[in-house]
Write an enzyme that holds these catalytic residues in place. Sequence first.
Site, PDB file in Angstrom:
ATOM      1  CE  LYS A  12      -3.493  -2.818   2.146  1.00 32.79           C
ATOM      2  NZ  LYS A  12      -4.676  -2.936   2.980  1.00 32.79           N
ATOM      3  CG  HIS A  98      -6.895  -3.123  -2.668  1.00 30.46           C
ATOM      4  ND1 HIS A  98      -7.425  -2.377  -1.641  1.00 30.46           N
ATOM      5  CD2 HIS A  98      -6.267  -4.185  -2.090  1.00 30.46           C
ATOM      6  CE1 HIS A  98      -7.117  -2.958  -0.488  1.00 30.46           C
ATOM      7  NE2 HIS A  98      -6.418  -4.057  -0.737  1.00 30.46           N
ATOM      8  CD  GLU A 170      -7.569  -8.180  -0.608  1.00 31.48           C
ATOM      9  OE1 GLU A 170      -6.599  -8.529   0.071  1.00 31.48           O
ATOM     10  OE2 GLU A 170      -7.703  -7.030  -1.039  1.00 31.48           O
ATOM     11  N   GLY A 176      -7.149  -5.267   7.177  1.00 31.40           N
ATOM     12  CA  GLY A 176      -6.483  -4.442   8.188  1.00 31.40           C
ATOM     13  C   GLY A 176      -7.111  -4.539   9.572  1.00 31.40           C
ATOM     14  CB  SER A 217      -6.892  -9.948   8.928  1.00 31.73           C
ATOM     15  OG  SER A 217      -7.231  -8.579   9.077  1.00 31.73           O
TER      16      SER A 217
HETATM   17  P1  PGA Z   1      -4.365  -6.855   5.352  1.00 29.63           P
HETATM   18  O1  PGA Z   1      -4.536  -6.229   3.863  1.00 29.63           O
HETATM   19  O2  PGA Z   1      -3.557  -8.111   5.190  1.00 29.63           O
HETATM   20  O3  PGA Z   1      -3.612  -5.798   6.130  1.00 29.63           O
HETATM   21  O4  PGA Z   1      -5.719  -7.121   5.871  1.00 29.63           O
HETATM   22  C1  PGA Z   1      -4.809  -7.034   2.768  1.00 29.63           C
HETATM   23  C2  PGA Z   1      -5.072  -6.192   1.554  1.00 29.63           C
HETATM   24  O5  PGA Z   1      -5.631  -5.092   1.683  1.00 29.63           O
HETATM   25  O6  PGA Z   1      -4.749  -6.587   0.430  1.00 29.63           O
END
Ligand code: PGA
Length: 257
Positions: A12, A98, A170, A176, A217
């Site tokens: 990111k 995304h 996702e 997150g 996550s």
């Molecule tokens: P995360 O993010 O592993 O921090 O949940 C995954 C993503 O947004 O691709």
Amino acid sequence: MSKKTYIIANWKMQLTNKEAADLANSLKHESIKTLKQNIELILCPSFAALSAVAEAIKKSEIKLGAQNVFYHEKGAYTGETSPSQLKELGVDYVIIGHSERRQYQKETNEEINQKIKVCLANDLTPILCVGETFEERQIGKTDLILIQQITKALQDVKLNNNQNLIIAYEPVWVIGSGQAVEPKEAQHASAVIRGLLPEFFSHEIIKNNISIIYGGSVDESNVMDFIKPGVIDGALVGGASLKAEKFLSLIRAVETE
Ligand code: PGA
């Protein structure tokens, strides 16, 4: 031949360029010794850090990915980056659609569709992200959202034997959060997505060229609850990919299976 297991780091906008290059360097040194043939490790830094990360992972098996692309090849599009510019930098994969881009940049399914096509035309493998929000889930719309996102994103998309497509399920609400969904929910989403693919692609292409992965996550403690060859062939990892030791533990957890 069994398909690859993808471990994709989505950094990111979390790191400075130097931090991204240093992290890539540490991963290269460690993973060069251990990375198994069937694992495809892909690092997706922000645009500004692509060159530095490309340099850091030179002569290793680690692959470079971008977090976005524009859907035109060239022209007066201030602030955008073309697929061929990414290719020039050594990029092989591009994250498309995304949820953070859908939310903050108001990216639409139609734009996502164009981006997938332009990637494939430029020898870039798209990593298409789909998933429902918390509100959509609450009202029982998860499957419907997946159906809408997939059918719009893949409209008129053609894949030949040499092109691959990765679809990342996702669930937006767990990204997150530190709390992944139950693996069986990810498997259900994978089945819904897989069920839509014959509308677009041949049996052979689905079998050999399309992979469905899970993101949200994922860390070293739960990654292997999700990965199930032929059902979920990898993970898209945000927070747990930002520190070398933590991310290497995740990679090792996948390798030891
Ligand atoms: P995360 O993010 O592993 O921090 O949940 C995954 C993503 O947004 O691709």
